[in-house]
Write an enzyme that holds these catalytic residues in place. Sequence first.
Site, PDB file in Angstrom:
ATOM      1  N   TYR A   1       0.927  -0.811  -0.029  1.00  0.00           N
ATOM      2  CA  TYR A   1       0.084   0.024   0.129  1.00  0.00           C
ATOM      3  C   TYR A   1       0.729   1.791  -0.205  1.00  0.00           C
ATOM      4  O   TYR A   1       1.576   0.984   0.469  1.00  0.00           O
ATOM      5  CB  TYR A   1      -1.292   0.024   1.203  1.00  0.00           C
ATOM      6  CG  TYR A   1      -1.670   1.212   1.642  1.00  0.00           C
ATOM      7  CD1 TYR A   1      -3.055   1.484   0.672  1.00  0.00           C
ATOM      8  CD2 TYR A   1      -2.053   2.509   2.106  1.00  0.00           C
ATOM      9  CE1 TYR A   1      -3.934   2.655   0.482  1.00  0.00           C
ATOM     10  CE2 TYR A   1      -1.964   3.459   2.399  1.00  0.00           C
ATOM     11  CZ  TYR A   1      -3.789   3.196   1.477  1.00  0.00           C
ATOM     12  OH  TYR A   1      -4.186   5.025   2.185  1.00  0.00           O
TER      13      TYR A   1
ATOM     14  N   ASP B   1       9.362   2.985   0.107  1.00  0.00           N
ATOM     15  CA  ASP B   1       9.006   3.670   0.683  1.00  0.00           C
ATOM     16  C   ASP B   1       8.639   3.441   2.246  1.00  0.00           C
ATOM     17  O   ASP B   1       8.001   1.700   2.661  1.00  0.00           O
ATOM     18  CB  ASP B   1       7.266   3.098   0.376  1.00  0.00           C
ATOM     19  CG  ASP B   1       5.927   3.948   0.500  1.00  0.00           C
ATOM     20  OD1 ASP B   1       5.863   4.130   2.087  1.00  0.00           O
ATOM     21  OD2 ASP B   1       4.748   3.915   0.798  1.00  0.00           O
TER      22      ASP B   1
ATOM     23  N   LYS C   1       4.448   8.619   8.673  1.00  0.00           N
ATOM     24  CA  LYS C   1       3.631   7.970   9.737  1.00  0.00           C
ATOM     25  C   LYS C   1       4.579   7.947  11.342  1.00  0.00           C
ATOM     26  O   LYS C   1       3.986   9.572  12.076  1.00  0.00           O
ATOM     27  CB  LYS C   1       3.543   6.180  10.045  1.00  0.00           C
ATOM     28  CG  LYS C   1       2.351   5.727   8.908  1.00  0.00           C
ATOM     29  CD  LYS C   1       2.105   4.732   9.503  1.00  0.00           C
ATOM     30  CE  LYS C   1       0.628   4.443   8.192  1.00  0.00           C
ATOM     31  NZ  LYS C   1       0.914   3.879   7.167  1.00  0.00           N
TER      32      LYS C   1
HETATM   33  C1  LIG Z   1       0.062   4.830   5.553  1.00  0.00           C
HETATM   34  C2  LIG Z   1       0.755   4.835   4.248  1.00  0.00           C
HETATM   35  C3  LIG Z   1       0.932   5.086   3.446  1.00  0.00           C
HETATM   36  C4  LIG Z   1      -0.206   6.569   3.385  1.00  0.00           C
HETATM   37  O1  LIG Z   1       0.565   7.159   3.775  1.00  0.00           O
HETATM   38  P1  LIG Z   1      -0.296   9.042   4.766  1.00  0.00           P
HETATM   39  O2  LIG Z   1      -0.227   9.202   5.214  1.00  0.00           O
HETATM   40  O3  LIG Z   1      -1.843   7.009   5.048  1.00  0.00           O
HETATM   41  O4  LIG Z   1      -1.895   9.146   3.468  1.00  0.00           O
HETATM   42  C5  LIG Z   1       2.471   5.111   2.376  1.00  0.00           C
HETATM   43  N1  LIG Z   1       2.933   4.033   2.057  1.00  0.00           N
HETATM   44  C6  LIG Z   1       2.857   3.176   3.381  1.00  0.00           C
HETATM   45  C7  LIG Z   1       3.643   1.848   3.093  1.00  0.00           C
HETATM   46  C8  LIG Z   1       2.115   3.498   4.208  1.00  0.00           C
HETATM   47  O5  LIG Z   1       1.743   2.284   5.042  1.00  0.00           O
END
Ligand SMILES: *Cc1c(COP(=O)(O)O)cnc(C)c1O
Length: 267
Positions: free
Chosen positions: A140, A235, A261
């Site tokens: 994601y 990511d 995060k």
């Molecule tokens: C949570 C998440 C996102 C998106 O971040 P938001 O601040 O919720 O938009 C993107 N990549 C990963 C791996 C995530 O866990």
Amino acid sequence: MDNAELRERAGALFPGGVSSPVRSFKAVPDEPVPIARAAGARLYDTEGGEYIDYVAAYGPLILGHAHAAVVEAVGEAAAGGTAFGALSPGEVDLGKRIKEATGLERLRFVNSGTESTMTAIRLARAATGRDLVVKFDGCYHGHSDGLLVKAGSGVATLGLSDSAGVPESIAAGTGVLPYNDPEALAQWFREHGDETAAVIVEPVAGNMGVVPPEDAFLEALQTVPKQHGALLINDEIITGFRLRYGLSGLLPEADLVCLGKVIGGGL
Ligand SMILES: *Cc1c(COP(=O)(O)O)cnc(C)c1O
């Protein structure tokens, strides 16, 4: 106001009575739990019901809720104004700490993880002059149109939209491959190497349960795109400052890194 009354009022305001689909509890036979306050590792609903928090606001709250030192620092900062739309000492201080902890050369702050991956992809497309992006099934990367895609049939396919409202033409700009499959990555680049701007990946897949990467996959991620002039986007929005302080260290050759995060601490 008790839990039932709060749910009822929310239901009149928000679709599903919540502000994000995952909070609606529609996939399980239960109702959303309204949380009124939290401290440390505990959450409390409006009726004093107590819960152990295994969610940590979906990742940011590595220090738990309302740690005294954090509350004091936030209070001090808030008293001096919270948003200026201008360069400020706080962002330089945070940027310096992140740079020291990660070894990243340069940084840009945005408002969410979604904006960070979206921006990294735009940068990769601009830098390479190419359009296609590759992601892995089960990873994601936020809710921008081009990343809300799922795998079609077959090993290496162009994406199908995973949500109403995402045009197929946009989903088709994203290839979706199986995670931990270096051969699928090699096959993709044999077929689409000249058109591919970037590969985006979670170094440890954290959004389909926790799936550790295999060494051969990490190796392929850091060599195959590069051989074809494409970039690697790492990511680390979940893994950064969580697997350890700084980056995971699993993809040292990545061209672009996304954080989120934990570095926002829930603010
Ligand atoms: C949570 C998440 C996102 C998106 O971040 P938001 O601040 O919720 O938009 C993107 N990549 C990963 C791996 C995530 O866990």
